[in-house]
Write a protein that holds these residues in place. Structure first.
Motif, PDB file in Angstrom:
ATOM      1  N   ALA A 117       0.383  -6.916   6.420  1.00  0.00           N
ATOM      2  CA  ALA A 117       0.009  -5.769   5.584  1.00  0.00           C
ATOM      3  C   ALA A 117      -0.733  -4.735   6.412  1.00  0.00           C
ATOM      4  O   ALA A 117      -1.310  -5.037   7.463  1.00  0.00           O
ATOM      5  CB  ALA A 117      -0.862  -6.227   4.423  1.00  0.00           C
ATOM      6  N   PHE A 118      -0.717  -3.504   5.898  1.00  0.00           N
ATOM      7  CA  PHE A 118      -1.404  -2.388   6.542  1.00  0.00           C
ATOM      8  C   PHE A 118      -2.088  -1.555   5.480  1.00  0.00           C
ATOM      9  O   PHE A 118      -1.505  -1.254   4.434  1.00  0.00           O
ATOM     10  CB  PHE A 118      -0.409  -1.514   7.315  1.00  0.00           C
ATOM     11  N   GLN A 119      -3.338  -1.196   5.751  1.00  0.00           N
ATOM     12  CA  GLN A 119      -4.088  -0.293   4.882  1.00  0.00           C
ATOM     13  C   GLN A 119      -4.528   0.879   5.755  1.00  0.00           C
ATOM     14  O   GLN A 119      -5.357   0.713   6.651  1.00  0.00           O
ATOM     15  CB  GLN A 119      -5.298  -1.012   4.288  1.00  0.00           C
ATOM     16  N   PRO A 120      -3.963   2.073   5.546  1.00  0.00           N
ATOM     17  CA  PRO A 120      -4.315   3.208   6.408  1.00  0.00           C
ATOM     18  C   PRO A 120      -5.752   3.662   6.193  1.00  0.00           C
ATOM     19  O   PRO A 120      -6.330   3.503   5.110  1.00  0.00           O
ATOM     20  CB  PRO A 120      -3.335   4.297   5.974  1.00  0.00           C
ATOM     21  N   SER A 121      -6.313   4.236   7.244  1.00  0.00           N
ATOM     22  CA  SER A 121      -7.629   4.878   7.147  1.00  0.00           C
ATOM     23  C   SER A 121      -7.499   6.140   6.311  1.00  0.00           C
ATOM     24  O   SER A 121      -6.389   6.633   6.087  1.00  0.00           O
ATOM     25  CB  SER A 121      -8.127   5.260   8.542  1.00  0.00           C
ATOM     26  N   ARG A 122      -8.635   6.673   5.929  1.00  0.00           N
ATOM     27  CA  ARG A 122      -8.633   7.930   5.186  1.00  0.00           C
ATOM     28  C   ARG A 122      -7.921   9.019   5.990  1.00  0.00           C
ATOM     29  O   ARG A 122      -8.007   9.060   7.214  1.00  0.00           O
ATOM     30  CB  ARG A 122     -10.071   8.395   4.920  1.00  0.00           C
ATOM     31  N   HIS A 123      -7.243   9.899   5.288  1.00  0.00           N
ATOM     32  CA  HIS A 123      -6.488  10.984   5.914  1.00  0.00           C
ATOM     33  C   HIS A 123      -7.368  11.822   6.861  1.00  0.00           C
ATOM     34  O   HIS A 123      -6.930  12.225   7.934  1.00  0.00           O
ATOM     35  CB  HIS A 123      -5.848  11.876   4.844  1.00  0.00           C
ATOM     36  N   GLU A 124      -8.616  12.070   6.466  1.00  0.00           N
ATOM     37  CA  GLU A 124      -9.479  12.942   7.273  1.00  0.00           C
ATOM     38  C   GLU A 124      -9.822  12.377   8.646  1.00  0.00           C
ATOM     39  O   GLU A 124     -10.266  13.135   9.519  1.00  0.00           O
ATOM     40  CB  GLU A 124     -10.797  13.263   6.639  1.00  0.00           C
ATOM     41  N   ILE A 125      -9.670  11.078   8.851  1.00  0.00           N
ATOM     42  CA  ILE A 125      -9.996  10.524  10.170  1.00  0.00           C
ATOM     43  C   ILE A 125      -8.761  10.107  10.959  1.00  0.00           C
ATOM     44  O   ILE A 125      -8.880   9.557  12.056  1.00  0.00           O
ATOM     45  CB  ILE A 125     -11.019   9.363  10.084  1.00  0.00           C
ATOM     46  N   GLN A 126      -7.578  10.380  10.429  1.00  0.00           N
ATOM     47  CA  GLN A 126      -6.354  10.145  11.207  1.00  0.00           C
ATOM     48  C   GLN A 126      -6.310  11.163  12.352  1.00  0.00           C
ATOM     49  O   GLN A 126      -6.854  12.257  12.235  1.00  0.00           O
ATOM     50  CB  GLN A 126      -5.120  10.301  10.312  1.00  0.00           C
TER      51      GLN A 126
END
Length: 173
Positions: A117-126
């Protein structure tokens, strides 16, 4: 395009290294888990063109740009791993890790695991480094890894990113 996950260092660091490469398309940072492991660890998912950069080279760069032989206290958060998306990719990663072991004095701790599984980081820190290269964390933690990339794998660096890497402070290079 193929997909693989990588972990072993903070996801901002790992993301910056792999966003800098020719043949790598998308890079998403966040938290990954492997089959048989409940806990998630920081890492990235990357999509790459195997005709332009192969799995062996990706794993080699990964090993050189994080502490792949150190069983430090934060290994639970920064699991040193290649997250494979198929049994064939997992076997190929295992072969790569074994072939690369002679380049390191200590045993490589990096494991070839099956992605779960993968849970992305918040968009603002990509895309953290390329959005904030002058921030102290980028200068102190990420830039040294990018200097290794530039000095040892210069031929793999994307020309569109090279100008940023060549601007790294001299004392870090």
């Amino acid at each position: 395009m193929e997909t693989v996950g990588l972990g072993g260092s903070c996801h901002w660091c790992t993301e910056a290294v792999f966003r800098s490469l020719k043949g790598v398309g998308e890079v998403d940072q966040g938290w990954l888990s492997a089959q048989g492991h409940e806990e998630m660890s920081e890492g990235i998912l990357l999509r790459f063109d195997p005709a332009r950069i192969d799995l062996y080279t990706l794993i080699q760069i990964h090993l050189y740009t994080h502490s792949c032989t150190s069983n430090h206290a934060l290994r639970h958060r920064y699991r040193s791993a290649v997250y494979a998306f198929s049994p064939d990719q997992q076997r190929a990663a295992q072969v790569c890790l074994k072939a690369l072991q002679p380049e390191f004095e200590q045993p490589i701790l990096t494991q070839a695991l099956r992605f779960d599984a993968f849970q992305p980081s918040r968009h603002e820190i990509q895309n953290y480094f390329y959005s904030n290269p002058q921030k102290p964390f980028c200068q102190m933690r990420i830039s040294p890894k990018l200097s290794i990339l530039l000095s040892q794998f210069s031929d793999r660096v994307d020309d569109r990113k090279r100008h940023v890497l060549e601007q790294l402070p001299v004392d870090i290079k």
